[in-house]
Design a protein around this motif. Structure first.
Motif, PDB file in Angstrom:
ATOM      1  N   MET A  25       0.835  -1.204   0.000  1.00 56.85           N
ATOM      2  CA  MET A  25       0.000   0.000   0.000  1.00 56.85           C
ATOM      3  C   MET A  25       0.869   1.253   0.000  1.00 56.85           C
ATOM      4  O   MET A  25       0.572   2.242  -0.680  1.00 56.85           O
ATOM      5  CB  MET A  25      -0.925  -0.001   1.220  1.00 56.85           C
ATOM      6  CG  MET A  25      -2.055  -0.994   1.141  1.00 56.85           C
ATOM      7  SD  MET A  25      -3.297  -0.481  -0.056  1.00 56.85           S
ATOM      8  CE  MET A  25      -4.488  -1.796   0.149  1.00 56.85           C
ATOM      9  N   GLU A  26       1.969   1.211   0.783  1.00 53.56           N
ATOM     10  CA  GLU A  26       2.861   2.357   0.849  1.00 53.56           C
ATOM     11  C   GLU A  26       3.494   2.632  -0.515  1.00 53.56           C
ATOM     12  O   GLU A  26       3.590   3.783  -0.956  1.00 53.56           O
ATOM     13  CB  GLU A  26       3.964   2.109   1.883  1.00 53.56           C
ATOM     14  CG  GLU A  26       3.481   2.089   3.325  1.00 53.56           C
ATOM     15  CD  GLU A  26       2.990   0.709   3.765  1.00 53.56           C
ATOM     16  OE1 GLU A  26       2.864  -0.186   2.899  1.00 53.56           O
ATOM     17  OE2 GLU A  26       2.724   0.536   4.964  1.00 53.56           O
ATOM     18  N   GLU A  27       3.916   1.566  -1.207  1.00 47.22           N
ATOM     19  CA  GLU A  27       4.540   1.723  -2.517  1.00 47.22           C
ATOM     20  C   GLU A  27       3.542   2.218  -3.555  1.00 47.22           C
ATOM     21  O   GLU A  27       3.880   3.047  -4.419  1.00 47.22           O
ATOM     22  CB  GLU A  27       5.159   0.400  -2.955  1.00 47.22           C
ATOM     23  CG  GLU A  27       6.387  -0.001  -2.134  1.00 47.22           C
ATOM     24  CD  GLU A  27       6.833  -1.425  -2.385  1.00 47.22           C
ATOM     25  OE1 GLU A  27       8.017  -1.716  -2.183  1.00 47.22           O
ATOM     26  OE2 GLU A  27       5.978  -2.258  -2.767  1.00 47.22           O
ATOM     27  N   LEU A  28       2.307   1.719  -3.483  1.00 48.17           N
ATOM     28  CA  LEU A  28       1.278   2.191  -4.405  1.00 48.17           C
ATOM     29  C   LEU A  28       0.995   3.676  -4.193  1.00 48.17           C
ATOM     30  O   LEU A  28       0.868   4.438  -5.154  1.00 48.17           O
ATOM     31  CB  LEU A  28      -0.011   1.378  -4.213  1.00 48.17           C
ATOM     32  CG  LEU A  28       0.010  -0.060  -4.748  1.00 48.17           C
ATOM     33  CD1 LEU A  28      -1.226  -0.816  -4.267  1.00 48.17           C
ATOM     34  CD2 LEU A  28       0.063  -0.070  -6.273  1.00 48.17           C
ATOM     35  N   ALA A  29       0.894   4.086  -2.919  1.00 55.45           N
ATOM     36  CA  ALA A  29       0.638   5.500  -2.603  1.00 55.45           C
ATOM     37  C   ALA A  29       1.769   6.381  -3.138  1.00 55.45           C
ATOM     38  O   ALA A  29       1.526   7.458  -3.692  1.00 55.45           O
ATOM     39  CB  ALA A  29       0.479   5.670  -1.098  1.00 55.45           C
ATOM     40  N   ILE A  34       0.106   9.897  -3.790  1.00 52.49           N
ATOM     41  CA  ILE A  34      -0.999  10.072  -2.844  1.00 52.49           C
ATOM     42  C   ILE A  34      -0.442   9.949  -1.434  1.00 52.49           C
ATOM     43  O   ILE A  34       0.337   9.036  -1.144  1.00 52.49           O
ATOM     44  CB  ILE A  34      -2.098   9.007  -3.079  1.00 52.49           C
ATOM     45  CG1 ILE A  34      -2.749   9.218  -4.445  1.00 52.49           C
ATOM     46  CG2 ILE A  34      -3.148   9.036  -1.976  1.00 52.49           C
ATOM     47  CD1 ILE A  34      -3.759   8.158  -4.812  1.00 52.49           C
ATOM     48  N   SER A  35      -0.815  10.862  -0.556  1.00 51.88           N
ATOM     49  CA  SER A  35      -0.220  10.908   0.774  1.00 51.88           C
ATOM     50  C   SER A  35      -0.807   9.884   1.738  1.00 51.88           C
ATOM     51  O   SER A  35      -0.176   9.524   2.727  1.00 51.88           O
ATOM     52  CB  SER A  35      -0.375  12.314   1.371  1.00 51.88           C
ATOM     53  OG  SER A  35      -1.756  12.660   1.452  1.00 51.88           O
ATOM     54  N   SER A  36      -2.021   9.397   1.471  1.00 48.12           N
ATOM     55  CA  SER A  36      -2.704   8.531   2.422  1.00 48.12           C
ATOM     56  C   SER A  36      -2.925   7.125   1.856  1.00 48.12           C
ATOM     57  O   SER A  36      -3.434   6.968   0.742  1.00 48.12           O
ATOM     58  CB  SER A  36      -4.058   9.146   2.816  1.00 48.12           C
ATOM     59  OG  SER A  36      -4.814   8.250   3.599  1.00 48.12           O
ATOM     60  N   LYS A  37      -2.576   6.099   2.651  1.00 53.32           N
ATOM     61  CA  LYS A  37      -2.835   4.719   2.245  1.00 53.32           C
ATOM     62  C   LYS A  37      -4.333   4.433   2.190  1.00 53.32           C
ATOM     63  O   LYS A  37      -4.780   3.584   1.418  1.00 53.32           O
ATOM     64  CB  LYS A  37      -2.167   3.738   3.220  1.00 53.32           C
ATOM     65  CG  LYS A  37      -0.662   3.716   3.163  1.00 53.32           C
ATOM     66  CD  LYS A  37      -0.098   2.594   4.022  1.00 53.32           C
ATOM     67  CE  LYS A  37      -0.449   2.815   5.488  1.00 53.32           C
ATOM     68  NZ  LYS A  37       0.144   1.756   6.347  1.00 53.32           N
ATOM     69  N   HIS A  41      -6.521   2.432  -0.552  1.00 49.63           N
ATOM     70  CA  HIS A  41      -7.425   1.337  -0.175  1.00 49.63           C
ATOM     71  C   HIS A  41      -8.834   1.603  -0.706  1.00 49.63           C
ATOM     72  O   HIS A  41      -9.519   0.686  -1.181  1.00 49.63           O
ATOM     73  CB  HIS A  41      -7.462   1.176   1.342  1.00 49.63           C
ATOM     74  CG  HIS A  41      -8.268   0.001   1.794  1.00 49.63           C
ATOM     75  ND1 HIS A  41      -9.612   0.098   2.102  1.00 49.63           N
ATOM     76  CD2 HIS A  41      -7.929  -1.297   1.959  1.00 49.63           C
ATOM     77  CE1 HIS A  41     -10.067  -1.090   2.456  1.00 49.63           C
ATOM     78  NE2 HIS A  41      -9.069  -1.948   2.381  1.00 49.63           N
ATOM     79  N   TYR A  42      -9.281   2.851  -0.642  1.00 55.91           N
ATOM     80  CA  TYR A  42     -10.604   3.212  -1.162  1.00 55.91           C
ATOM     81  C   TYR A  42     -10.695   2.898  -2.660  1.00 55.91           C
ATOM     82  O   TYR A  42     -11.676   2.299  -3.119  1.00 55.91           O
ATOM     83  CB  TYR A  42     -10.896   4.695  -0.925  1.00 55.91           C
ATOM     84  CG  TYR A  42     -12.095   5.201  -1.698  1.00 55.91           C
ATOM     85  CD1 TYR A  42     -13.393   4.946  -1.252  1.00 55.91           C
ATOM     86  CD2 TYR A  42     -11.922   5.907  -2.896  1.00 55.91           C
ATOM     87  CE1 TYR A  42     -14.495   5.394  -1.975  1.00 55.91           C
ATOM     88  CE2 TYR A  42     -13.015   6.359  -3.615  1.00 55.91           C
ATOM     89  CZ  TYR A  42     -14.296   6.092  -3.154  1.00 55.91           C
ATOM     90  OH  TYR A  42     -15.386   6.526  -3.869  1.00 55.91           O
ATOM     91  N   HIS A  43      -9.679   3.290  -3.415  1.00 58.06           N
ATOM     92  CA  HIS A  43      -9.715   3.066  -4.860  1.00 58.06           C
ATOM     93  C   HIS A  43      -9.618   1.575  -5.193  1.00 58.06           C
ATOM     94  O   HIS A  43     -10.227   1.117  -6.165  1.00 58.06           O
ATOM     95  CB  HIS A  43      -8.601   3.848  -5.546  1.00 58.06           C
ATOM     96  CG  HIS A  43      -8.865   5.330  -5.613  1.00 58.06           C
ATOM     97  ND1 HIS A  43     -10.019   5.847  -6.173  1.00 58.06           N
ATOM     98  CD2 HIS A  43      -8.132   6.396  -5.191  1.00 58.06           C
ATOM     99  CE1 HIS A  43      -9.983   7.170  -6.105  1.00 58.06           C
ATOM    100  NE2 HIS A  43      -8.854   7.526  -5.505  1.00 58.06           N
TER     101      HIS A  43
END
Length: 201
Positions: A25-29, A34-37, A41-43
């Motif tokens: 999740m951190e790498e995707l953000a 995007i600043s928030s994991k 997760h929402y997307h």
């Protein structure tokens, strides 16, 4: 399928590009700036609701991307070396994601995973290094081949309940191996073997 938000299109592209080695999740953000994991997760949840990905029943952090262009399914591959921290092989992290022919998965893909076999206890059915397609299911029938953990060890055996004693026997196809009495406290069934991809020599 429903139209995607631009962030969801970018996220789906990232998930496809990194299917063999999924990003955290951190790498995707970070990749999406995007600043928030929680936003990531929402997307991901929206991609699931819109039918672009499917959440794994074996591991809630694992997702399957529906790829109609390639006509393949992707299943996480786990090792057989040891159990995860909570006592089953599925508690660990998949070593890779493997593309498989949909005809080999006759159950919901969200319940699918794979393990790489080791040892010779299940020959002639299964050989070392074969890849085993497994359905996450803890209710096998008698004589089903299962992936399970017992006393901290992950294994592939036949499920044989002993009605007289109330024990479960874990039986090898290789007659050189004696049946194992499942430990009532540590024994856990990860799933039922559904297909075997022959890779052994």
């Amino acid at each position: 399928m429903k139209k995607l938000h631009p962030n969801q299109e970018k996220l789906l592209k990232l998930l496809k590009e990194h299917q063999d080695n999924p990003l955290t999740m951190e790498e995707l953000a970070l990749q999406m700036d995007i600043s928030s994991k929680s936003v990531v997760h929402y997307h991901i949840t929206q991609l699931e609701k819109k039918g672009y990905i499917t959440r794994s029943a074996a591991n809630s952090q694992q997702y399957y991307i529906k790829n109609t262009e390639d006509n393949v399914l992707y299943l996480p591959l786990y090792g057989m070396a040891k159990c995860g921290p909570a006592g089953t092989t599925l508690d660990g992290t998949p070593s890779r994601v493997v593309p498989v022919d949909p005809s080999m998965v006759n159950f919901p893909v969200s319940k699918g995973f794979m393990v790489e076999a080791k040892g010779d206890s299940m020959t002639e059915l299964i050989h070392p290094k074969d890849w085993i397609i497994v359905e996450k299911n803890d209710a096998p029938r008698e004589r089903d081949v299962i992936v399970c953990s017992n006393n901290g060890e992950t294994m592939i055996k036949r499920f044989v309940p002993d009605k007289r004693s109330g024990n479960v026997l874990l039986v090898s196809d290789n007659k050189h191996y004696a049946p194992i009495i499942a430990d009532k406290e540590s024994f856990k069934i990860a799933g039922i073997v559904r297909s075997v991809l022959k890779r052994g020599l």
